[in-house]
Design an enzyme around this catalytic site. Structure first.
Site, PDB file in Angstrom:
ATOM      1  N   GLY A 155      12.006   6.990   1.939  1.00  0.00           N
ATOM      2  CA  GLY A 155      12.897   6.982   3.100  1.00  0.00           C
ATOM      3  C   GLY A 155      13.865   8.133   3.036  1.00  0.00           C
ATOM      4  O   GLY A 155      14.495   8.346   1.989  1.00  0.00           O
ATOM      5  N   ASP A 170      -5.591  11.182   3.145  1.00  0.00           N
ATOM      6  CA  ASP A 170      -5.445   9.751   2.876  1.00  0.00           C
ATOM      7  C   ASP A 170      -5.713   8.877   4.086  1.00  0.00           C
ATOM      8  O   ASP A 170      -6.037   7.701   3.952  1.00  0.00           O
ATOM      9  CB  ASP A 170      -4.039   9.455   2.337  1.00  0.00           C
ATOM     10  CG  ASP A 170      -2.970  10.051   3.228  1.00  0.00           C
ATOM     11  OD1 ASP A 170      -2.725   9.503   4.309  1.00  0.00           O
ATOM     12  OD2 ASP A 170      -2.402  11.085   2.851  1.00  0.00           O
ATOM     13  N   CYS A 197      11.076   1.703   2.867  1.00  0.00           N
ATOM     14  CA  CYS A 197      12.376   1.922   2.244  1.00  0.00           C
ATOM     15  C   CYS A 197      12.196   1.842   0.731  1.00  0.00           C
ATOM     16  O   CYS A 197      11.178   1.359   0.243  1.00  0.00           O
ATOM     17  CB  CYS A 197      13.361   0.824   2.649  1.00  0.00           C
ATOM     18  SG  CYS A 197      13.759   0.840   4.393  1.00  0.00           S
ATOM     19  N   ASN A 241      13.616  -3.897   1.533  1.00  0.00           N
ATOM     20  CA  ASN A 241      12.427  -3.123   1.897  1.00  0.00           C
ATOM     21  C   ASN A 241      11.427  -4.102   2.499  1.00  0.00           C
ATOM     22  O   ASN A 241      11.034  -5.059   1.844  1.00  0.00           O
ATOM     23  CB  ASN A 241      11.851  -2.457   0.639  1.00  0.00           C
ATOM     24  CG  ASN A 241      10.521  -1.763   0.862  1.00  0.00           C
ATOM     25  OD1 ASN A 241       9.757  -1.566  -0.067  1.00  0.00           O
ATOM     26  ND2 ASN A 241      10.220  -1.377   2.074  1.00  0.00           N
ATOM     27  N   GLY A 242      11.036  -3.854   3.757  1.00  0.00           N
ATOM     28  CA  GLY A 242      10.061  -4.728   4.418  1.00  0.00           C
ATOM     29  C   GLY A 242      10.455  -4.992   5.857  1.00  0.00           C
ATOM     30  O   GLY A 242      11.372  -4.350   6.391  1.00  0.00           O
ATOM     31  N   SER A 269      -0.935  13.173  -1.188  1.00  0.00           N
ATOM     32  CA  SER A 269      -1.757  12.059  -1.655  1.00  0.00           C
ATOM     33  C   SER A 269      -3.250  12.347  -1.613  1.00  0.00           C
ATOM     34  O   SER A 269      -4.023  11.650  -2.257  1.00  0.00           O
ATOM     35  CB  SER A 269      -1.421  10.784  -0.873  1.00  0.00           C
ATOM     36  OG  SER A 269      -1.322  11.078   0.481  1.00  0.00           O
ATOM     37  N   TYR A 302      -1.298   5.786  -0.261  1.00  0.00           N
ATOM     38  CA  TYR A 302      -0.447   6.829   0.290  1.00  0.00           C
ATOM     39  C   TYR A 302       1.040   6.706  -0.025  1.00  0.00           C
ATOM     40  O   TYR A 302       1.679   7.684  -0.401  1.00  0.00           O
ATOM     41  CB  TYR A 302      -0.649   6.878   1.812  1.00  0.00           C
ATOM     42  CG  TYR A 302       0.309   7.775   2.545  1.00  0.00           C
ATOM     43  CD1 TYR A 302       0.355   9.149   2.292  1.00  0.00           C
ATOM     44  CD2 TYR A 302       1.178   7.272   3.500  1.00  0.00           C
ATOM     45  CE1 TYR A 302       1.241   9.987   2.959  1.00  0.00           C
ATOM     46  CE2 TYR A 302       2.065   8.099   4.176  1.00  0.00           C
ATOM     47  CZ  TYR A 302       2.089   9.450   3.897  1.00  0.00           C
ATOM     48  OH  TYR A 302       2.964  10.260   4.558  1.00  0.00           O
ATOM     49  N   CYS A 329      -3.302  -6.803   0.902  1.00  0.00           N
ATOM     50  CA  CYS A 329      -3.260  -6.860   2.359  1.00  0.00           C
ATOM     51  C   CYS A 329      -4.121  -5.710   2.865  1.00  0.00           C
ATOM     52  O   CYS A 329      -4.009  -4.582   2.388  1.00  0.00           O
ATOM     53  CB  CYS A 329      -1.828  -6.687   2.867  1.00  0.00           C
ATOM     54  SG  CYS A 329      -1.754  -6.578   4.674  1.00  0.00           S
ATOM     55  N   CYS A 335       0.738  -2.354  11.756  1.00  0.00           N
ATOM     56  CA  CYS A 335       1.275  -3.070  10.587  1.00  0.00           C
ATOM     57  C   CYS A 335       2.596  -3.717  10.969  1.00  0.00           C
ATOM     58  O   CYS A 335       3.424  -3.080  11.612  1.00  0.00           O
ATOM     59  CB  CYS A 335       1.509  -2.077   9.445  1.00  0.00           C
ATOM     60  SG  CYS A 335       2.423  -2.783   8.060  1.00  0.00           S
TER      61      CYS A 335
HETATM   62 FE1  SF4 Z   1       0.771  -2.958   6.563  1.00  0.00          FE
HETATM   63 FE2  SF4 Z   1      -0.964  -4.519   5.232  1.00  0.00          FE
HETATM   64 FE3  SF4 Z   1      -1.747  -2.149   6.228  1.00  0.00          FE
HETATM   65 FE4  SF4 Z   1      -0.042  -2.228   4.148  1.00  0.00          FE
HETATM   66  S1  SF4 Z   1      -2.192  -2.925   4.176  1.00  0.00           S
HETATM   67  S2  SF4 Z   1       0.095  -0.876   5.935  1.00  0.00           S
HETATM   68  S3  SF4 Z   1       1.156  -4.072   4.636  1.00  0.00           S
HETATM   69  S4  SF4 Z   1      -1.077  -3.990   7.399  1.00  0.00           S
END
Ligand code: SF4
Length: 454
Positions: free
Chosen positions: A35, A357, A8, A110-111, A294, A253, A444, A393
């Site tokens: 989004g 990507d 989002c 967003n999340g 991308s 991306y 992450c 994810c």
């Molecule tokens: Fe999800 Fe982490 Fe992968 Fe990003 S890096 S898509 S937050 S698991």
């Protein structure tokens, strides 16, 4: 298209001179890539909050100047949504507006909140009734509950941050204050901008550019930033409590290439990924092309590092919205053709390096390779500017379940055969920190490694 989808986009503005809805509209258009299912803008008026939202693109929902003219105020919160939690129904469109004992709130999120189910049950036991199926309502409910025993809305947000577990970049508006908050891991982006006396919060700096605002800085992971009566204050009690886990896929991306994340332009991160691929996975080829959008910057990086000529490989139809077509299996090839048409003069009779990507299921990649071969490519060497996807994810994207990920079910050689490429190379997981100057910003990488921060 067999692609990850963005989550989002959020935006907030405080402007004592007004016309905030108009500014929010332009910012949301710039964030549209995050989004396309629904969008909305809420504004403050006196002690009330007014909101207009609907299903579709920003320019479709706000298709009459009168709609924006009616949204007068000195603060606004805006949102573009793709549903990673809850379904694509009008009730789930954001901002969410809440009327409760302490007044009114508008929230854009967003999340993904990981402990939604637990909290939902707990609140239901004390009489909660929900109007949406979105985890954002749980965020709103948590803040409203905490507000009852807090001296201010920012204190309630701070207490809520101890309760909400997961990924959230939030913009919250009460009648007097505009507040931005980011989870302590900092999964999703959120930045601060300024133009004259006005302050803004946005998922990406491209939204600030689009309205002529200056990028100030990122909201820190765990930080709460409050704008009240033209003054900005920061609450940092949650900052630095856990290692940062910014989603590396924003660089690869999700984000627009002209946005700045971790003090680095996204375009440069992608170009660096291409250069790394050229060093680690060289190919004997005549031309390098990128799959729009991308893959293009990574292709430029690959070409610069390898010395192989860069060329445009595809013309992308700009006028097909992502929700325009939901093809069944038999139509998907047609959908890919409608979106991407190979530029024969750059491909026919050539050995091609094609950069994309990511590979999720592998079906789209296979179709694109087929298009290139039909356009006369002698060889197709596929290079991917991310490591292989091995895990889902849980932090605000829609990465498929493990079983749907081709890299989980197939070896790299099996995937190469499946997509009918002459060779296949991925960005090495050990190289991810090199995408941003200065190295490890605390990324992450759970969808590649299974090392989930929460
Ligand atoms: Fe999800 Fe982490 Fe992968 Fe990003 S890096 S898509 S937050 S698991």
């Amino acid at each position: 298209m067999d692609k990850l989808r963005e989550e989002c986009g959020v935006f907030g503005i405080y402007d004592p001179k007004g016309a905030v809805a108009n500014t929010a509209f332009h910012a949301l258009v710039a964030l549209q890539h995050r989004g396309q299912e629904s969008c909305g803008i809420a504004v403050n008026r006196e002690r009330d909050v007014y909101c207009y939202k609907g299903m579709g693109l920003v320019t479709d929902v706000f298709n009459d100047k009168k709609i924006l003219d009616n949204l007068s105020g000195t603060m606004a919160v805006g949102h573009v949504r793709y549903s990673t939690s809850g379904t694509a129904i009008p009730e789930n469109a954001q901002p969410l507006v809440l009327h409760y004992i302490k007044g009114n709130l508008a929230i854009a999120h967003n999340g993904n909140i990981r402990n939604t189910a637990e909290l939902k049950k707990e609140y239901e036991r004390t009489g909660a009734i929900y109007q949406t199926t979105s985890d954002t309502e749980i965020v709103a409910y948590t803040i409203a509950r905490e507000r009852i025993n807090s001296s201010s809305i920012q204190e309630a947000v701070s207490k809520s941050m101890d309760i909400l577990k997961g990924a959230y970049s939030l913009v919250i508006m009460s009648p007097q204050k505009l507040i931005a908050a980011r989870d302590k891991w900092g999964f999703r982006p959120l930045c601060i901008g300024k133009k004259g006396d006005a302050y803004m919060f946005a998922s990406e700096s491209c939204a600030l550019d689009s309205i002529g605002a200056q990028y100030i800085r990122e909201v820190l992971p765990g930080e709460i930033v409050v704008i009240e009566k033209g003054e900005m204050t920061s609450i940092t009690e949650h900052v630095g409590k856990v290692p940062t886990s910014f989603c590396i896929f924003e660089h690869i991306y999700f984000a627009r290439p002209d946005s700045v994340l971790n003090e680095s332009m996204v375009y440069e991160s992608r170009r660096t990924a291409g250069a790394i691929l050229a060093a680690d996975h060289p190919a004997e080829a005549d031309v390098v092309i990128g799959v729009p959008d991308s893959g293009v910057a990574a292709a430029v990086g690959y070409a610069q590092k390898s010395g192989i000529e860069y060329a445009d490989g595809f013309i992308k139809s700009r006028y097909i919205g992502r929700t325009f077509i939901k093809p069944d299996q038999s139509d998907r090839e047609l959908a890919v053709r409608m979106k991407l048409n190979p530029l024969r003069s750059n491909i026919a009779g050539k050995r091609v390096v094609m950069i994309d990507d990511s590979i999720v299921r592998g079906t789209t990649c296979a179709r694109i390779v087929k298009l290139l071969r039909e356009a006369g490519a002698l060889e197709v060497h596929v290079r991917i500017s991310s490591p292989p996807f091995l895990w889902p994810c849980y932090y605000g994207t829609d990465v498929a379940s493990r079983e749907q990920l081709v890299s989980y079910t197939h070896t790299i050689e099996e995937t190469r055969k499946l997509i009918n490429a002459d060779s296949l190379g991925y960005l090495g997981i050990e190289r991810i920190n090199e995408l941003v100057p200065g190295g490890d910003c605390g990324f992450c990488n759970a969808c590649f490694t299974g090392n989930f921060p929460i």
